[in-house]
Design a protein around this motif. Structure first.
Motif, PDB file in Angstrom:
ATOM      1  N   SER A  59      34.484  50.518  27.477  1.00 35.77           N
ATOM      2  CA  SER A  59      34.424  51.771  28.236  1.00 35.77           C
ATOM      3  C   SER A  59      35.737  52.099  28.945  1.00 35.77           C
ATOM      4  CB  SER A  59      33.295  51.702  29.274  1.00 35.77           C
ATOM      5  OG  SER A  59      33.496  50.597  30.147  1.00 35.77           O
ATOM      6  N   ARG A 147      27.402  65.494  40.686  1.00 40.03           N
ATOM      7  CA  ARG A 147      26.088  64.861  40.768  1.00 40.03           C
ATOM      8  C   ARG A 147      25.193  65.531  41.816  1.00 40.03           C
ATOM      9  NH1 ARG A 147      26.398  59.020  42.964  1.00 40.03           N
ATOM     10  NH2 ARG A 147      26.434  60.192  44.921  1.00 40.03           N
ATOM     11  N   PRO A 154      28.564  66.757  29.631  1.00 41.05           N
ATOM     12  CA  PRO A 154      28.870  65.389  29.189  1.00 41.05           C
ATOM     13  C   PRO A 154      30.184  65.339  28.409  1.00 41.05           C
ATOM     14  CG  PRO A 154      26.631  66.041  28.584  1.00 41.05           C
ATOM     15  CD  PRO A 154      27.350  67.287  28.997  1.00 41.05           C
ATOM     16  N   ALA A 279      31.503  58.219  41.118  1.00 38.05           N
ATOM     17  CA  ALA A 279      30.191  58.456  40.505  1.00 38.05           C
ATOM     18  C   ALA A 279      29.702  59.882  40.747  1.00 38.05           C
ATOM     19  CB  ALA A 279      29.166  57.455  41.050  1.00 38.05           C
ATOM     20  N   PRO A 282      29.829  62.687  37.148  1.00 36.59           N
ATOM     21  CA  PRO A 282      29.237  61.962  36.010  1.00 36.59           C
ATOM     22  C   PRO A 282      30.000  62.174  34.708  1.00 36.59           C
ATOM     23  CG  PRO A 282      27.535  63.055  37.312  1.00 36.59           C
ATOM     24  CD  PRO A 282      28.849  63.563  37.810  1.00 36.59           C
ATOM     25  N   ARG A 285      32.617  59.471  35.039  1.00 32.10           N
ATOM     26  CA  ARG A 285      32.101  58.108  35.203  1.00 32.10           C
ATOM     27  C   ARG A 285      31.228  57.686  34.021  1.00 32.10           C
ATOM     28  NH1 ARG A 285      32.688  54.000  35.257  1.00 32.10           N
ATOM     29  NH2 ARG A 285      32.033  52.262  36.555  1.00 32.10           N
ATOM     30  N   GLN A 286      30.538  58.627  33.403  1.00 34.62           N
ATOM     31  CA  GLN A 286      29.623  58.278  32.316  1.00 34.62           C
ATOM     32  C   GLN A 286      30.206  58.542  30.924  1.00 34.62           C
ATOM     33  OE1 GLN A 286      25.932  60.314  33.185  1.00 34.62           O
ATOM     34  NE2 GLN A 286      25.804  59.440  35.244  1.00 34.62           N
ATOM     35  N   LYS A 288      31.822  57.852  27.509  1.00 34.89           N
ATOM     36  CA  LYS A 288      31.704  56.615  26.730  1.00 34.89           C
ATOM     37  C   LYS A 288      33.032  55.862  26.679  1.00 34.89           C
ATOM     38  CE  LYS A 288      27.939  58.262  23.729  1.00 34.89           C
ATOM     39  NZ  LYS A 288      27.798  59.598  24.342  1.00 34.89           N
TER      40      LYS A 288
END
Length: 849
Positions: A59, A147, A154, A279, A282, A285-286, A288
């Motif tokens: 990641s 968030r 995404p 965080a 997102p 932080r998210q 991939k």
């Protein structure tokens, strides 16, 4: 339309035979790009891309390549490979908007599809890479979602280019700043006035008066007890998009106010958490895959603390097999070669090279080159104003930089506070001059700078900034650029082996080769330095062969630097945010136990006390007291530790010889260090007072006096500096070097501070003789409403220059005879240069009028 006409209308150059094949290996993708500018990738790019491909499912990955090693194209191919693999959308982030076009141009040259529009269908459908700024993604109003506040878009892969510069931008993004022009500033100042005054009466008085002064942090206890009041004061202004420093950042601190560091200056209030809560974004932080491209980020641990990157992955950076993928540089520090070189000689040398007059005879004897000077601010830029063809700031540098990159000769160009993110390939820059190191700007950075000055951690950061600056002039392995390092302080980073280790391996190899050559012209003038630069720029075989040999076998550091402290700080913050303050304390305490530098340890014990307050307030105060004993730049605890009184020397020569002998192993290092003391005393510069006070403290120690900073160390109304000249003689010193008024007479408030300091001395040293009050001030004239203590003396800029001359003459004598550790020789030198306890103040100041 006939069939023949239809076939003629087809745009064959847009047809890609591999479009449906979705190649994923980057080198194969590049080979398939039709019309690309460069026929093949460089070997080092291939090495990095192959290593990334094998680890692409991790990641967080760090890719380290030397400046000019082709990082941008590497990052674009990683993004394109990820899109082909179905990992999208893809974003390529740069530190500022100036750099977007540079990346777009490189993508266009490689025929990689990109867009600048986050709403573009090509980006949303993973058909093109979005090129935008780090700020566009990571801010409290992110267009990609926040968030719990805003719908999240995404992302599959995020490429962070120039990660060091992006991290510098992060400091501002995650700190909510309330300017003095906002009504909330006055309300917050009133809310915490008692605590601020308790921390530093003098700095608080300066703040109330609107003067420049040292930043003051609000104690954790006061912040924790009043989080609701802070929220109620700031929230009504947080949606005002005219206050951008608050509008984009408030969401990052609003839910974690009780852990926040709240710092005041007369200009702003800064509200900052110990680590950024990434965080909240997102999309970042998210993602991939997060890939950090960097050249000079020697301490990868900041990726962990600032961006919550995975420590295990960051400890294994991807690099080329060799570090010789670097353009050619000679790196010289003229003041290290000859400490007595005049500023005018260096300025003339720079102008001559810009004009093609390398021997300085007024005639053109070589091709004129573009000379680029990097300066930390307008104050430093002013000394180049008479000979510069252009002085540029971030907001206006674009057009001129583009002209230079197209090969146009501009001449001598000064860039203000732009040490990273500007590419100056080829003839855009052949001589790069670094004239100073960027100074900290935010309140927290100012506090950290003051608290950590002198620590190796602080010096390592300075070296990183210098190396970032050096990288502006080489953008390709075949490129070349001469580099001059001007200030004494920066020159020390080349000469001192302990500081030189902080440069990256390839740069260090170039510096060490340059030092060998510089030793052979030790003590020579600007004309000999010009001859050496000419040898380099004309690509003479003598230099080129030695340079290739010096870097041929250099490799990158195989392991990334993620210290237990870096990892512990991030873990502690995450635990605290999850409601486990006790766990945060345990994790951070264990990490702090690994620190050996007392200044750094004290600084982070202050952070530990912040978390500990929510577990055991009494224990937190004990931790804060321990922090204060190690570092006087941190918060005062509720019960201050006992004060240490400064004692003057019985024999000044002996005390000075012991200090100099312990501190310096070679003469040139001593000369550079002493000269840097005076370089760092800047007149009329905002935020410069704290650094100036530290130089006066160090100067006193060099001369054998007892020397402390009572206001910084005790913050109880004492003077900026106190010199114990003898066991009974003292100088109470107040600095007003940052005064920038057009008519800088000594005003009432400035005189009053000296009066208060004399009163303080009388209470703290009741058995000492009457001290001499001294004011460092741009004027020797007293306003009619101002009253100073009897016997007050003023040291103006000209007096300080006289003192510098005498101190440097003293040091030169000791250096030439290698006698700086000999008490008798030192005592004689002090006497001869009017630097004894009896001579120094009367000989370098004037009775006030």
């Amino acid at each position: 339309m006939t069939l023949k006409a239809a076939l003629m209308a087809i745009r064959w150059d847009e047809i890609n035979p591999n479009k449906g094949a979705k190649l994923t290996r980057p080198r194969e993708i590049y080979a398939s790009l039709q019309g690309r500018k460069w026929p093949r990738l460089r070997p080092e790019q291939n090495e990095v891309l192959e290593a990334w491909y094998d680890r692409r499912r991790e990641s967080d990955l760090v890719l380290k390549q030397n400046t000019g090693g082709g990082k941008t194209l590497t990052g674009l191919l990683i993004a394109q490979s990820s899109l082909h693999e179905g990992i999208g959308p893809a974003v390529f982030l740069v530190p500022d908007s100036f750099l977007i076009q540079q990346v777009v141009d490189e993508a266009n040259d490689a025929k990689i599809p990109v867009t600048r529009d986050p709403d573009a269908e090509q980006f949303r459908s993973s058909q093109a890479i979005l090129v935008t700024t780090f700020h566009k993604l990571v801010n409290g109003r992110s267009a990609f979602g926040v968030r719990g506040v805003k719908k999240v878009i995404p992302l599959g892969v995020v490429i962070v280019d120039d990660a060091h510069a992006a991290l510098a931008a992060t400091n501002g993004l995650f700190a909510a700043t309330v300017p003095a022009s906002c009504k909330a500033f006055e309300q917050l100042l009133k809310l915490f006035s008692a605590e601020l005054r308790e921390q530093s009466p003098k700095a608080f008085a300066e703040m109330e008066a609107g003067d420049h002064g040292a930043p003051i942090r609000v104690p954790t206890k006061a912040v924790a007890a009043r989080t609701n009041e802070i929220m109620n004061i700031v929230r009504p202004h947080a949606n005002d998009d005219k206050i951008k420093s608050l509008y984009f950042s408030w969401p990052f601190v609003a839910d974690s106010l009780k852990f926040a560091t709240v710092t005041f200056t007369s200009r702003v209030v800064e509200i900052k958490t110990p680590c950024p809560e990434v965080a909240l974004i997102p999309a970042f932080r998210q993602a991939k895959r997060r890939v950090y491209l960097t050249a000079t980020l020697e301490d990868e641990g900041v990726l962990v603390t600032e961006l919550d990157a995975d420590p295990g992955a960051v400890r294994k950076p991807i690099t080329p097999n060799q570090a010789s993928d670097l353009g050619d540089r000679i790196v010289l520090a003229p003041l290290s070669i000859n400490p007595r070189l005049a500023d005018s000689a260096i300025l003339k040398l720079a102008r001559n090279f810009a004009d093609g007059d390398r021997d300085g005879d007024g005639k053109t004897d070589a091709t004129p080159v573009n000379v680029v000077v990097l300066v930390p601010g307008d104050y430093a830029a002013s000394r180049w104003s008479e000979i510069a063809n252009a002085t540029l700031h971030v907001a206006d540098m674009g057009p001129v930089i583009e002209r230079m990159k197209k090969g146009e000769h501009i001449g001598l160009v000064v860039l203000v506070n732009k040490y990273d993110g500007v590419d100056l390939p080829g003839d855009a820059c052949r001589l790069l001059i670094i004239d100073g190191i960027p100074t900290p700007l935010t309140p927290n950075e100012q506090r950290a700078s003051a608290a950590l000055t002198g620590s190796m951690y602080f010096r390592a950061r300075e070296v990183q900034r210098i190396e970032q600056g050096m990288g502006r002039g080489i953008r390709d392995v075949s490129d070349y650029c001469a580099v001059l390092i001007l200030t004494n302080e920066a020159a020390l980073t080349l000469r001192d082996p302990q500081l030189r280790q902080f440069y990256s391996p390839a740069t260090r190899a170039q510096v060490e080769l340059s030092l060998q050559i510089a030793e052979q012209i030790d003590g020579e003038g600007a004309d000999v330095i010009a001859d050496l630069l000419d040898t380099f720029l004309e690509r003479k075989t003598q230099w080129v062969s030695k340079s290739l040999e010096a870097t041929a076998d250099v490799t990158y550091d195989s392991a990334g630097t993620v210290t237990p402290l870096a990892e512990g700080r991030r873990k502690a913050f995450n635990l605290a945010m999850a409601g486990d303050a006790d766990g945060a304390v345990q994790v951070l305490r264990k990490a702090i136990d690994t620190i050996t530098d007392p200044l750094l340890k004290g600084w982070h014990l202050e952070e530990l006390a912040t978390y500990e307050h929510f577990v055991d307030p009494t224990a937190a105060q004990k931790t804060q007291a321990a922090a204060r004993k190690l570092n006087s730049g941190v918060l005062k605890p509720s019960v201050a530790p006992s004060r240490k009184k400064v004692v003057g020397p019985a024999a000044q020569g002996k005390a000075a010889a012991e200090y100099l002998g312990d501190r310096y192993q070679d003469a040139r290092t001593m000369e550079l260090a002493v000269a840097s003391l005076f370089d760092n005393i800047a007149w009329g510069v905002e935020h410069g007072a704290d650094l100036a006070e530290e130089q006066i403290r160090l100067l006193g120690l060099h001369l054998g006096f007892g020397s402390i900073r009572p206001e910084k160390e005790d913050r109880d109304g004492g003077p900026d500096n106190l010199w114990a000249l003898t066991p009974q003689q003292h100088a109470v010193i107040e600095l007003k070097t940052d005064v920038s008024r057009s008519k800088p007479v000594i005003i009432k408030s400035e005189a009053a501070q000296l009066v208060h300091s004399m009163t303080w001395f009388g209470k703290q040293y009741p058995d000492a003789g009457e001290p001499t009050p001294v004011l460092l001030h741009p004027s020797e004239l007293l306003d009619s409403a101002a009253h100073v203590p009897g016997g007050t003396r003023v040291m103006t800029k000209s007096h300080l220059q006289d003192l510098r001359s005498d101190v440097e003459a003293f040091v030169k004598e000791l250096a030439s005879s290698a006698s700086w550790a000999d008490p008798k020789a030192v005592a004689t030198g002090l006497e001869r240069n009017q630097l004894t306890a009896a001579q120094i103040v009367p000989g370098h100041s004037k009775r006030i009028r």
